[in-house]
Design a protein around this motif. Structure first.
Motif: not given
Length: 491
Positions: A203-210, A302-304
């Motif tokens: 379900r996760v398509g992408a993520l970003t960080t601090d 999902r974008l986490t």
């Protein structure tokens, strides 16, 4: 410490100027501002509570579950790095690519790096550094592949699209990751190991960080950025609690590689646009991170957010003064946000979840609730009772000081005494800039890159659209002011 003592003394002095009878005389204004304040502070408190719950409870469990699933995989992810470099100092480019090469060398499956550059000098710097780090030789860099794509300076969107098409030829799979990196952002050495496990969830398509920032010779500008990243840490964590963040920052984001190389994804990045009832077709020049975000959001991915993985950006103050630099950046940031806002709201709460949908809608609502307070107080001070001003200033100083203290807990506690002032400036100036951008979605400009043409005489149609933007903005501000004076009982 002396600064904080002076701040609290000034707060106490302003509060001492106001008594209960004065507040009673301001009855309607106090009631309306109190009602709006309860709404806004409740919303901020809800986001803060969600952020704390995500960082301390949900995120550690998600990470442990993802790492177990990743360890059980028969094959690990192959990382693709896509780096865009344009008009960046060689010393910054060297430092950025050194971190990228180190992160690539740490990948167990090797890595592919596509560097999109315009200047020939950048080509030499990157290639020489690659050789110096052992590229193509036995050792940690043996399985790291570097592709330098020298392109014409036609814009960042064109550069990203070309790089994505180059990567698409490698036929990445759903288990591989594609890392978007800006040419002024350093990545952590364990980036691949820290991010790849999250894509075991389909379900996760992408993520970003601090994010952290380094800015030389501009301490006020640096503090403003640091405060913004503290706020970002809280809001990103709150949104990630529900599974969908509101942006995938261009500085460093990681995508499922087979999604980011699909033809429709690349087309959206390269030729994104909206159709506006008054402005016509508005093609996006800036805001590629909003295009990638919307493509994934509209398809249900999902974008986490990873609060314990941090990139470091080397920023410069784009203009000589702090205020003109801040306004220039906010015009670009908020213009990008509002150009995508309407179509994101149109997706509806059933498709993207109620909290995400309401958060996107609140990006517009908060413009006017933020401006309501200072407008109401200014008019009340002039037409009703001057005591409204010290009462409001005392309340602003108290609430912003408290909020900065809470925000600082995401960075270990403690904050400079100028943070409350910068926070209030960011809120009021930001709302004003948003109201300006809301009626001028067709105006776009990069701060560092020369993304727009030299100013020339505009055709009649464009002048009429500009005049209609001014008319609509002034008309809205007029009705807004009428609403303020009616609600506060001034009229």
């Amino acid at each position: 410490m002396l600064g904080h003592i002076a701040y609290l003394a000034a707060l106490a002095g302003l509060a001492a100027l106001v008594n209960a009878s004065d507040l009673n005389a301001l009855g309607p204004t106090v009631l309306v501002l109190g009602a709006i304040g309860i709404w806004r502070y409740s919303w901020a408190g809800l986001n803060y509570a969600r952020a704390v719950a995500y960082v301390r409870w949900r995120y550690p469990r998600q990470r442990a579950r993802a790492e177990r699933a990743y360890a059980a995989r028969p094959a690990q992810a192959h990382p693709y790095f896509m780096v865009t470099t344009y008009k960046i100092e060689p010393v910054v480019t060297t430092r950025v690519y050194r971190t990228i090469f180190d992160a690539a060398a740490r990948s167990a499956t090797g890595a592919t790096i596509v560097a999109s550059v315009v200047d020939g000098a950048d080509v030499r710097v990157i290639r020489d550094l690659f050789v110096a780090r052992g590229g193509g030789q036995p050792g940690p860099m043996q399985h790291v592949k570097l592709v330098i794509d020298r392109i014409p300076g036609t814009g960042k969107r064109d550069a990203i699209a070309r790089s994505l098409r180059l990567i698409a030829r490698e036929a990445p799979t759903s288990r591989d990751i594609l890392i978007f990196v800006d040419g002024d952002s350093c990545v952590p050495v364990d980036l691949v190991a820290r991010t790849a496990p999250y894509f075991t969830d389909p379900r996760v398509g992408a993520l970003t960080t601090d994010e952290a920032v380094e800015i030389e010779n501009a301490p006020l500008f640096r503090d403003w950025f640091d405060l913004r990243f503290m706020q970002r840490q809280m809001m990103m964590s709150s949104m990630a609690f529900g599974g969908r963040v509101l942006t995938l920052t261009g500085r460093l984001s990681v995508f499922r590689a087979d999604l980011a190389t699909r033809a429709s994804f690349i087309r959206q990045v390269e030729h994104d646009q909206i159709d506006h009832w008054r402005l016509g077709t508005v093609r996006f020049l800036t805001g590629d991170d909003k295009s990638t975000w919307f493509w994934l959001l509209s398809r249900g991915y999902r974008l986490t957010y990873l609060p314990d993985v941090k990139s470091v950006s080397m920023e410069t103050q784009p203009l000589p003064g702090f205020f003109e630099s801040a306004f220039a950046l906010m015009r670009r940031w908020f213009g990008n946000m509002l150009r995508t806002n309407g179509r994101a709201v149109a997706l509806g709460p059933r498709r993207i979840g109620f909290f995400t949908w309401w958060s996107v809608l609140d990006q517009r609502v908060s413009i006017w609730t933020t401006l309501f307070g200072p407008t109401a107080v200014l008019l009340t001070t002039i037409f009703v009772d001057p005591v409204a001003l010290p009462a409001y200033l005392a309340w602003v100083m108290f609430t912003r000081y408290l909020f900065c203290g809470l925000l600082s807990l995401f960075r270990g506690g403690g904050f400079p005494v100028n943070y409350p002032f910068l926070l209030y400036f960011g809120q009021i100036a930001g709302a004003a800039v948003k109201s300006y951008a809301l009626f001028r979605l067709d105006r776009q400009k990069w701060t560092r890159q020369s993304g727009t043409a030299v100013r020339v005489a505009l055709p009649l149609g464009q002048r009429l659209r500009a005049a209609s933007s001014t008319y609509m903005h002034v008309l809205t501000l007029g009705w807004f002011t009428v609403g303020v004076v009616l609600l506060t009982g001034i009229l």
